[in-house]
Design a protein around this motif. Sequence first.
Motif, PDB file in Angstrom:
ATOM      1  N   ARG A 174      28.657 -47.711   5.501  1.00 60.82           N
ATOM      2  CA  ARG A 174      29.377 -46.548   4.987  1.00 60.82           C
ATOM      3  C   ARG A 174      28.626 -45.252   5.263  1.00 60.82           C
ATOM      4  O   ARG A 174      29.211 -44.269   5.734  1.00 60.82           O
ATOM      5  CB  ARG A 174      29.604 -46.709   3.479  1.00 60.82           C
ATOM      6  N   ILE A 175      27.331 -45.249   5.024  1.00 60.92           N
ATOM      7  CA  ILE A 175      26.530 -44.038   5.225  1.00 60.92           C
ATOM      8  C   ILE A 175      26.464 -43.673   6.702  1.00 60.92           C
ATOM      9  O   ILE A 175      26.678 -42.515   7.085  1.00 60.92           O
ATOM     10  CB  ILE A 175      25.103 -44.217   4.644  1.00 60.92           C
ATOM     11  N   VAL A 176      26.184 -44.644   7.552  1.00 64.36           N
ATOM     12  CA  VAL A 176      26.071 -44.373   8.996  1.00 64.36           C
ATOM     13  C   VAL A 176      27.406 -43.908   9.568  1.00 64.36           C
ATOM     14  O   VAL A 176      27.470 -42.945  10.336  1.00 64.36           O
ATOM     15  CB  VAL A 176      25.535 -45.615   9.751  1.00 64.36           C
ATOM     16  N   LEU A 177      28.483 -44.580   9.188  1.00 61.89           N
ATOM     17  CA  LEU A 177      29.808 -44.199   9.670  1.00 61.89           C
ATOM     18  C   LEU A 177      30.172 -42.793   9.196  1.00 61.89           C
ATOM     19  O   LEU A 177      30.640 -41.964   9.988  1.00 61.89           O
ATOM     20  CB  LEU A 177      30.857 -45.208   9.195  1.00 61.89           C
ATOM     21  N   GLY A 178      29.948 -42.522   7.927  1.00 57.68           N
ATOM     22  CA  GLY A 178      30.259 -41.203   7.383  1.00 57.68           C
ATOM     23  C   GLY A 178      29.467 -40.096   8.047  1.00 57.68           C
ATOM     24  O   GLY A 178      30.020 -39.048   8.404  1.00 57.68           O
ATOM     25  N   MET A 179      28.187 -40.312   8.246  1.00 57.05           N
ATOM     26  CA  MET A 179      27.346 -39.303   8.906  1.00 57.05           C
ATOM     27  C   MET A 179      27.809 -39.080  10.348  1.00 57.05           C
ATOM     28  O   MET A 179      27.855 -37.933  10.817  1.00 57.05           O
ATOM     29  CB  MET A 179      25.879 -39.721   8.879  1.00 57.05           C
ATOM     30  N   THR A 180      28.137 -40.156  11.046  1.00 54.39           N
ATOM     31  CA  THR A 180      28.569 -40.046  12.440  1.00 54.39           C
ATOM     32  C   THR A 180      29.841 -39.214  12.555  1.00 54.39           C
ATOM     33  O   THR A 180      29.919 -38.283  13.367  1.00 54.39           O
ATOM     34  CB  THR A 180      28.782 -41.450  13.044  1.00 54.39           C
ATOM     35  N   PHE A 181      30.830 -39.522  11.732  1.00 50.07           N
ATOM     36  CA  PHE A 181      32.079 -38.770  11.793  1.00 50.07           C
ATOM     37  C   PHE A 181      31.882 -37.335  11.329  1.00 50.07           C
ATOM     38  O   PHE A 181      32.430 -36.404  11.930  1.00 50.07           O
ATOM     39  CB  PHE A 181      33.181 -39.462  10.982  1.00 50.07           C
ATOM     40  N   PHE A 182      31.101 -37.128  10.269  1.00 48.45           N
ATOM     41  CA  PHE A 182      30.838 -35.772   9.791  1.00 48.45           C
ATOM     42  C   PHE A 182      30.235 -34.913  10.896  1.00 48.45           C
ATOM     43  O   PHE A 182      30.678 -33.790  11.134  1.00 48.45           O
ATOM     44  CB  PHE A 182      29.904 -35.798   8.569  1.00 48.45           C
ATOM     45  N   LEU A 183      29.228 -35.438  11.580  1.00 47.70           N
ATOM     46  CA  LEU A 183      28.563 -34.665  12.630  1.00 47.70           C
ATOM     47  C   LEU A 183      29.488 -34.386  13.809  1.00 47.70           C
ATOM     48  O   LEU A 183      29.428 -33.303  14.405  1.00 47.70           O
ATOM     49  CB  LEU A 183      27.286 -35.371  13.075  1.00 47.70           C
ATOM     50  N   HIS A 184      30.357 -35.325  14.146  1.00 48.75           N
ATOM     51  CA  HIS A 184      31.325 -35.085  15.220  1.00 48.75           C
ATOM     52  C   HIS A 184      32.328 -34.002  14.814  1.00 48.75           C
ATOM     53  O   HIS A 184      32.691 -33.159  15.634  1.00 48.75           O
ATOM     54  CB  HIS A 184      32.046 -36.379  15.613  1.00 48.75           C
ATOM     55  N   GLY A 185      32.781 -34.039  13.567  1.00 45.95           N
ATOM     56  CA  GLY A 185      33.696 -33.004  13.079  1.00 45.95           C
ATOM     57  C   GLY A 185      33.035 -31.648  13.028  1.00 45.95           C
ATOM     58  O   GLY A 185      33.617 -30.635  13.447  1.00 45.95           O
ATOM     59  N   LEU A 186      31.802 -31.609  12.545  1.00 43.63           N
ATOM     60  CA  LEU A 186      31.051 -30.356  12.476  1.00 43.63           C
ATOM     61  C   LEU A 186      30.872 -29.763  13.865  1.00 43.63           C
ATOM     62  O   LEU A 186      31.054 -28.558  14.070  1.00 43.63           O
ATOM     63  CB  LEU A 186      29.693 -30.604  11.809  1.00 43.63           C
ATOM     64  N   GLU A 187      30.541 -30.609  14.821  1.00 46.41           N
ATOM     65  CA  GLU A 187      30.357 -30.155  16.200  1.00 46.41           C
ATOM     66  C   GLU A 187      31.638 -29.533  16.760  1.00 46.41           C
ATOM     67  O   GLU A 187      31.580 -28.518  17.463  1.00 46.41           O
ATOM     68  CB  GLU A 187      29.920 -31.328  17.075  1.00 46.41           C
ATOM     69  N   VAL A 205      32.176 -36.664   4.843  1.00 48.37           N
ATOM     70  CA  VAL A 205      31.555 -36.364   3.545  1.00 48.37           C
ATOM     71  C   VAL A 205      32.043 -37.349   2.491  1.00 48.37           C
ATOM     72  O   VAL A 205      31.253 -37.900   1.713  1.00 48.37           O
ATOM     73  CB  VAL A 205      31.842 -34.907   3.112  1.00 48.37           C
ATOM     74  N   MET A 206      33.350 -37.589   2.477  1.00 50.38           N
ATOM     75  CA  MET A 206      33.913 -38.520   1.496  1.00 50.38           C
ATOM     76  C   MET A 206      33.345 -39.925   1.680  1.00 50.38           C
ATOM     77  O   MET A 206      33.040 -40.607   0.704  1.00 50.38           O
ATOM     78  CB  MET A 206      35.443 -38.536   1.594  1.00 50.38           C
ATOM     79  N   MET A 207      33.207 -40.344   2.934  1.00 54.80           N
ATOM     80  CA  MET A 207      32.674 -41.678   3.219  1.00 54.80           C
ATOM     81  C   MET A 207      31.235 -41.794   2.723  1.00 54.80           C
ATOM     82  O   MET A 207      30.878 -42.782   2.070  1.00 54.80           O
ATOM     83  CB  MET A 207      32.755 -41.961   4.723  1.00 54.80           C
ATOM     84  N   VAL A 208      30.410 -40.810   3.017  1.00 48.15           N
ATOM     85  CA  VAL A 208      29.015 -40.847   2.563  1.00 48.15           C
ATOM     86  C   VAL A 208      28.957 -40.914   1.040  1.00 48.15           C
ATOM     87  O   VAL A 208      28.162 -41.668   0.469  1.00 48.15           O
ATOM     88  CB  VAL A 208      28.225 -39.633   3.098  1.00 48.15           C
ATOM     89  N   LEU A 209      29.800 -40.139   0.379  1.00 44.20           N
ATOM     90  CA  LEU A 209      29.804 -40.113  -1.079  1.00 44.20           C
ATOM     91  C   LEU A 209      30.487 -41.334  -1.687  1.00 44.20           C
ATOM     92  O   LEU A 209      30.342 -41.594  -2.877  1.00 44.20           O
ATOM     93  CB  LEU A 209      30.484 -38.837  -1.592  1.00 44.20           C
ATOM     94  N   GLY A 210      31.246 -42.060  -0.883  1.00 44.39           N
ATOM     95  CA  GLY A 210      31.947 -43.233  -1.397  1.00 44.39           C
ATOM     96  C   GLY A 210      33.198 -42.878  -2.167  1.00 44.39           C
ATOM     97  O   GLY A 210      33.553 -43.521  -3.145  1.00 44.39           O
ATOM     98  N   ILE A 211      33.898 -41.845  -1.723  1.00 45.32           N
ATOM     99  CA  ILE A 211      35.146 -41.416  -2.354  1.00 45.32           C
ATOM    100  C   ILE A 211      36.282 -41.741  -1.392  1.00 45.32           C
ATOM    101  O   ILE A 211      36.308 -41.249  -0.271  1.00 45.32           O
ATOM    102  CB  ILE A 211      35.131 -39.910  -2.665  1.00 45.32           C
ATOM    103  N   GLY A 212      37.211 -42.578  -1.815  1.00 43.57           N
ATOM    104  CA  GLY A 212      38.347 -42.938  -0.973  1.00 43.57           C
ATOM    105  C   GLY A 212      37.946 -43.692   0.283  1.00 43.57           C
ATOM    106  O   GLY A 212      38.561 -43.523   1.331  1.00 43.57           O
TER     107      GLY A 212
END
Length: 133
Positions: free
Chosen positions: A12-25, A60-67
């Motif tokens: 969950r953490i790795v997936l969330g960080m990966t998607f967050f960074l791609h979106g931020l980019e 962000v939601m994935m890292v936090l474990g929301i939804g």
Amino acid sequence: MKRSEVGLFIVRIVLGMTFFLHGLEKFQNGISNIAGWFESIGLPGFLAYIVAVIELVGGVMMVLGIGTRIVGILFALVMAAAIITVKLPLGFLDGFELDVVLLAMSIQLAITGSAFLSVGQRMGLTKESDVNL
């Protein structure tokens, strides 16, 4: 606590960080450029904004474990679309291998959830059954 819960937490953490960074980019490099690229490959430009928001906010939601399950489904849809529309002709190696891994991780979390150390669990948004799979 089960070891599988810790494993899902790591995914969950790795997936969330990966998607967050791609979106931020996408936003940092100019989302209008991404929209233009979407149009150049025959997709509506507005989809770039939708994808970027799913990646950024969903990350962000994935890292936090929301939804987690819902975000996992959205991530899986994004990855399936990326594979089909862009990456498939490139082949597996140097093409869509990373996308398949992210797709599999997304599907895993969409199926199982991941409540360990999640804000969703603390807020009562995650059922106990999601914790003890």
